[in-house]
Design a protein around this motif. Structure first.
Motif, PDB file in Angstrom:
ATOM      1  N   ARG A  96      -8.679  -2.074   6.192  1.00  0.00           N
ATOM      2  CA  ARG A  96      -8.351  -0.791   5.586  1.00  0.00           C
ATOM      3  C   ARG A  96      -9.035  -0.674   4.227  1.00  0.00           C
ATOM      4  O   ARG A  96      -9.374  -1.665   3.597  1.00  0.00           O
ATOM      5  CB  ARG A  96      -6.838  -0.638   5.420  1.00  0.00           C
ATOM      6  CG  ARG A  96      -6.103  -0.442   6.733  1.00  0.00           C
ATOM      7  CD  ARG A  96      -4.614  -0.260   6.525  1.00  0.00           C
ATOM      8  NE  ARG A  96      -3.933  -0.081   7.802  1.00  0.00           N
ATOM      9  CZ  ARG A  96      -3.745   1.082   8.408  1.00  0.00           C
ATOM     10  NH1 ARG A  96      -4.173   2.197   7.808  1.00  0.00           N
ATOM     11  NH2 ARG A  96      -3.136   1.152   9.570  1.00  0.00           N
ATOM     12  N   LYS A  99      -7.223   1.555  -2.333  1.00  0.00           N
ATOM     13  CA  LYS A  99      -6.857   2.869  -2.887  1.00  0.00           C
ATOM     14  C   LYS A  99      -7.993   3.483  -3.701  1.00  0.00           C
ATOM     15  O   LYS A  99      -8.084   4.708  -3.843  1.00  0.00           O
ATOM     16  CB  LYS A  99      -5.611   2.739  -3.774  1.00  0.00           C
ATOM     17  CG  LYS A  99      -4.350   2.312  -3.042  1.00  0.00           C
ATOM     18  CD  LYS A  99      -3.859   3.368  -2.075  1.00  0.00           C
ATOM     19  CE  LYS A  99      -2.526   2.945  -1.459  1.00  0.00           C
ATOM     20  NZ  LYS A  99      -2.095   3.899  -0.407  1.00  0.00           N
ATOM     21  N   ASP A 244      -3.346  -3.398  -3.297  1.00  0.00           N
ATOM     22  CA  ASP A 244      -4.013  -3.120  -2.011  1.00  0.00           C
ATOM     23  C   ASP A 244      -3.716  -4.227  -1.006  1.00  0.00           C
ATOM     24  O   ASP A 244      -3.370  -3.963   0.154  1.00  0.00           O
ATOM     25  CB  ASP A 244      -5.528  -3.012  -2.204  1.00  0.00           C
ATOM     26  CG  ASP A 244      -5.949  -1.761  -2.951  1.00  0.00           C
ATOM     27  OD1 ASP A 244      -5.321  -0.711  -2.763  1.00  0.00           O
ATOM     28  OD2 ASP A 244      -6.920  -1.850  -3.725  1.00  0.00           O
ATOM     29  N   ASN A 247      -0.022  -4.359   0.168  1.00  0.00           N
ATOM     30  CA  ASN A 247       0.367  -3.257   1.051  1.00  0.00           C
ATOM     31  C   ASN A 247      -0.387  -3.236   2.373  1.00  0.00           C
ATOM     32  O   ASN A 247      -0.254  -2.282   3.151  1.00  0.00           O
ATOM     33  CB  ASN A 247       0.163  -1.923   0.335  1.00  0.00           C
ATOM     34  CG  ASN A 247       1.102  -1.748  -0.841  1.00  0.00           C
ATOM     35  OD1 ASN A 247       2.188  -2.336  -0.863  1.00  0.00           O
ATOM     36  ND2 ASN A 247       0.696  -0.965  -1.832  1.00  0.00           N
ATOM     37  N   CYS A 248      -1.175  -4.273   2.637  1.00  0.00           N
ATOM     38  CA  CYS A 248      -1.923  -4.324   3.904  1.00  0.00           C
ATOM     39  C   CYS A 248      -0.971  -4.229   5.090  1.00  0.00           C
ATOM     40  O   CYS A 248       0.074  -4.878   5.131  1.00  0.00           O
ATOM     41  CB  CYS A 248      -2.713  -5.625   3.983  1.00  0.00           C
ATOM     42  SG  CYS A 248      -3.589  -5.869   5.545  1.00  0.00           S
ATOM     43  N   ARG A 249      -1.329  -3.416   6.068  1.00  0.00           N
ATOM     44  CA  ARG A 249      -0.478  -3.277   7.254  1.00  0.00           C
ATOM     45  C   ARG A 249      -1.352  -3.205   8.501  1.00  0.00           C
ATOM     46  O   ARG A 249      -2.514  -2.815   8.455  1.00  0.00           O
ATOM     47  CB  ARG A 249       0.394  -2.028   7.152  1.00  0.00           C
ATOM     48  CG  ARG A 249      -0.376  -0.730   6.995  1.00  0.00           C
ATOM     49  CD  ARG A 249       0.536   0.440   6.656  1.00  0.00           C
ATOM     50  NE  ARG A 249      -0.229   1.647   6.401  1.00  0.00           N
ATOM     51  CZ  ARG A 249      -0.567   2.533   7.345  1.00  0.00           C
ATOM     52  NH1 ARG A 249      -0.188   2.327   8.610  1.00  0.00           N
ATOM     53  NH2 ARG A 249      -1.276   3.607   7.039  1.00  0.00           N
ATOM     54  N   PRO A 437      -8.922   6.410   0.933  1.00  0.00           N
ATOM     55  CA  PRO A 437      -7.962   5.323   0.717  1.00  0.00           C
ATOM     56  C   PRO A 437      -7.086   5.057   1.935  1.00  0.00           C
ATOM     57  O   PRO A 437      -6.661   6.005   2.616  1.00  0.00           O
ATOM     58  CB  PRO A 437      -7.130   5.825  -0.468  1.00  0.00           C
ATOM     59  CG  PRO A 437      -8.020   6.786  -1.186  1.00  0.00           C
ATOM     60  CD  PRO A 437      -8.833   7.445  -0.111  1.00  0.00           C
ATOM     61  N   ASP A 438      -6.839   3.780   2.216  1.00  0.00           N
ATOM     62  CA  ASP A 438      -5.961   3.320   3.299  1.00  0.00           C
ATOM     63  C   ASP A 438      -6.478   3.679   4.689  1.00  0.00           C
ATOM     64  O   ASP A 438      -5.780   3.526   5.678  1.00  0.00           O
ATOM     65  CB  ASP A 438      -4.537   3.849   3.115  1.00  0.00           C
ATOM     66  CG  ASP A 438      -3.510   3.048   3.918  1.00  0.00           C
ATOM     67  OD1 ASP A 438      -3.633   1.798   3.965  1.00  0.00           O
ATOM     68  OD2 ASP A 438      -2.606   3.654   4.514  1.00  0.00           O
ATOM     69  N   LYS A 439      -7.688   4.156   4.764  1.00  0.00           N
ATOM     70  CA  LYS A 439      -8.276   4.559   6.039  1.00  0.00           C
ATOM     71  C   LYS A 439      -9.051   3.396   6.642  1.00  0.00           C
ATOM     72  O   LYS A 439      -9.539   2.520   5.934  1.00  0.00           O
ATOM     73  CB  LYS A 439      -9.205   5.749   5.810  1.00  0.00           C
ATOM     74  CG  LYS A 439      -9.782   6.386   7.070  1.00  0.00           C
ATOM     75  CD  LYS A 439     -10.616   7.606   6.675  1.00  0.00           C
ATOM     76  CE  LYS A 439     -11.225   8.290   7.889  1.00  0.00           C
ATOM     77  NZ  LYS A 439     -12.051   9.465   7.492  1.00  0.00           N
ATOM     78  N   ARG A 440      -9.166   3.397   7.956  1.00  0.00           N
ATOM     79  CA  ARG A 440      -9.922   2.370   8.663  1.00  0.00           C
ATOM     80  C   ARG A 440     -11.245   2.955   9.149  1.00  0.00           C
ATOM     81  O   ARG A 440     -11.254   4.016   9.778  1.00  0.00           O
ATOM     82  CB  ARG A 440      -9.103   1.848   9.852  1.00  0.00           C
ATOM     83  CG  ARG A 440      -7.803   1.198   9.461  1.00  0.00           C
ATOM     84  CD  ARG A 440      -6.861   1.016  10.642  1.00  0.00           C
ATOM     85  NE  ARG A 440      -6.414   2.300  11.177  1.00  0.00           N
ATOM     86  CZ  ARG A 440      -5.562   2.427  12.199  1.00  0.00           C
ATOM     87  NH1 ARG A 440      -5.071   1.343  12.787  1.00  0.00           N
ATOM     88  NH2 ARG A 440      -5.205   3.625  12.627  1.00  0.00           N
TER      89      ARG A 440
END
Length: 569
Positions: A96, A99, A244, A247-249, A437-440
């Motif tokens: 991911r 931010k 970052d 918050n990795c998911r 941000p937070d996008k794959r």
């Protein structure tokens, strides 16, 4: 001398390699691109572990012996088939974006795209690694052994040292420009490249694994390893923060399903475009009778090339992260849309006008804007391995640090490389795959399982960036349409084309067919090259046998397990 997809070998060595690369089992099978990793996975199965246990142990082992392809600084897609539940899930640990990313991050002050080599070896190329999240979650849900136990064989290998093979030597010679200062000092001691046969000890990586063994993966995302990652990236101009990493998911996804000539296919779901594109290519080809053509005929090459060009035109236009954009998945696989695409194929000549279509006609949704991208990407490298256990469960994993040696940034004192996966975002912003941000970013990873009568009969996958798709579907048609055995299907020379007229090709394709294709407007690269590295297992339910085969383009190994080899606890 016999031709092999990896190297030309003497007959004795070719036989030894073939024996290593093929296996038959009754109670389990492990196939990976490196014999040492296969041996570790095999031991896990023999000691009563299951497919997920073995896959996790293999992943850690490959970080030791295939550092240019994969590692804990990267990401991956793990497909798990639970035989008891008859259920397939994908553990998506794709990287991911931190931010701090923004859509124009790969443009210079003039608004022009930064050269790929420069942008892919910079700190801003590094995405939040997800492969550890995948293995930890899968072990917790399916595993029978602890993470600490499954890391131990990799620790042993790192501390004892391992022999550098020709694959690593070749990668060092070809891609040393990708290595940062720390990695260059490690892999080029005293300024000289490591060679095949040299012993390489990885004390720092072993230290890292011991921290994970003791503290769990939280040490990677929140503890001292996380702090080292962020500190190193700050020195390299990176933007990743401790927040970052913390918050990795990951997500646990349903696969993309398709059909091909009576077989059901489960493959990777977006943000990987791989599974969807594999199935779209096969749906286009299903309208033709490939079995009437020789495997190396110009007609077969023509059809698969045009099918790839059609599907890749759509892939480039419509692939993205489903958390951020609506995707026309239903439209791309709609029978009427497939028929529309098939009409673009004419045996008289290559279709000069092939471009993306409009699948939104067959699906509700808001069409996305398509932004053309520079054609400057280099060939990426990855790894794939697969396992079947005594209970019939399957684990198939494609993992990566993206391009060879990833970003080239090695975390000081911890011995692992960080990925460059953010360069899979579009460099020119405005499209469905722009950086946010937070996008794959879009991937092509395609771990795949085929089913017949609702029973799994084949699991396979490959590395190779976009060529993954070509390697996977060509192996499938070699088995289904050309009736090859598993090893033959993998070793059959492959070709690959994206949206344009240029075809990559492997030694061994028909030169007569190549000439015929050129007369119809296709262009072939000046020299052949290796395409992919397929690892696969075939399951014969009637005979109760498992057949494994590793691709000869690396030093892979298949290991079969029989009932008498499994320890009873």
């Amino acid at each position: 001398m016999g031709y092999r997809r990896g190297k030309s070998l003497s007959r004795d060595l070719e036989k030894q390699s073939y024996d290593r690369e093929t296996a038959v089992g009754t109670k389990g099978m492990v196939v990976s691109p490196h014999w040492a990793a296969t041996d570790i996975g095999e031991k896990v199965l023999k000691e009563g572990g299951n497919a997920v246990d073995a896959a996790a142990a293999i992943q850690f082992a490959l970080n030791v012996v295939e550092p240019m392809m994969t590692g804990i600084g990267g990401s991956g897609f793990l497909m798990v088939y639970d035989n008891k539940k008859k259920d397939v899930k994908i553990y998506d640990g794709h990287t991911r974006a931190p931010k701090g990313v923004h859509p124009e991050m790969f443009l210079d002050e003039k608004g022009e795209v930064v050269d790929f080599r420069k942008r892919s070896t910079h700190g801003t190329a590094v995405g939040i690694p997800g492969i550890l999240k995948v293995m930890d979650k899968a072990i917790n849900e399916h595993g029978s052994k602890t993470l600490a136990d499954l890391i131990q064989p990799a620790i042993d290998a790192a501390e004892k040292g391992f022999k550098v093979n020709w694959v690593l030597e070749e990668a060092l010679q070809n891609f040393q420009y990708r290595l940062g200062k720390e990695a260059k000092a490690f892999y080029f001691p005293e300024g000289k490249s490591l060679k095949e046969g040299d012993t390489l000890v990885k004390e720092h990586l072993a230290k890292t694994f011991r921290i994970l063994q003791k503290e769990g993966i939280s040490a990677f995302y929140e503890g001292e390893i996380a702090e080292a990652i962020v500190s190193n990236l700050k020195e390299e101009g990176g933007i990743m923060t401790l927040e970052d990493l913390k918050n990795c998911r990951l997500t646990i996804d349903e696969p993309i399903w398709g059909d091909y000539k009576g077989y059901k296919i489960a493959s990777s779901a977006p943000p990987s475009a791989g599974g969807l594109t594999v199935i779209q290519v096969l749906k286009i080809l299903e309208t033709f009778d490939l079995s009437q053509y020789d495997a190396r005929s110009w007609e077969k090459y023509f059809l698969i090339t045009e099918a790839m060009r059609l599907a890749f035109s759509d892939k480039i236009a419509y692939s993205g992260d489903p958390e951020c954009s609506s995707l026309p998945i239903e439209g791309l696989l709609h029978d009427d849309y497939i028929a529309e695409r098939v009409r673009a194929i004419n045996f008289e000549r290559r279709n000069d006008a092939i471009d993306f279509g409009n699948p939104w006609k067959y699906q509700d949704g808001k069409p996305n804007q398509v932004i053309r991208q520079p054609d400057d990407l280099e060939k990426s490298e990855t790894t794939h391995f697969t396992v079947v256990d005594q209970w019939g469960n399957i684990a198939a994993c494609t993992s990566t640090v993206e391009h060879p040696f990833g970003s080239g940034i090695m975390v000081k004192g911890y011995g692992f490389l960080l990925n460059n996966e953010l360069t899979d975002f579009d460099a020119n912003p405005g499209g469905i795959n722009e950086a946010q941000p937070d996008k794959r970013p879009v991937s092509c990873k395609s771990p795949t399982i085929l089913f017949k009568d609702d029973k799994p009969i084949l699991t396979l996958g490959s590395p190779g960036g976009p060529t993954i798709i070509g390697s996977v579907f060509q192996t499938i048609i070699n088995i289904i349409d050309h009736k090859m055995n598993l090893k033959e299907a993998i070793e059959e020379p492959r070709i690959f084309a994206s949206a344009g007229p240029l075809i990559e090709w492997e030694p061994g394709i028909s030169m007569e067919a190549k000439g015929e294709m050129e007369s119809k407007g296709f262009e072939f690269g000046d020299k052949p090259s290796r395409i992919g590295n397929v690892q696969a297992i075939q399951i014969d339910h009637e005979k109760g046998r498992l057949y494994g085969a590793a691709d000869s383009s690396r030093e892979g190994k298949a290991a079969g397990i029989t009932e008498d080899q499994i320890k009873v606890s």
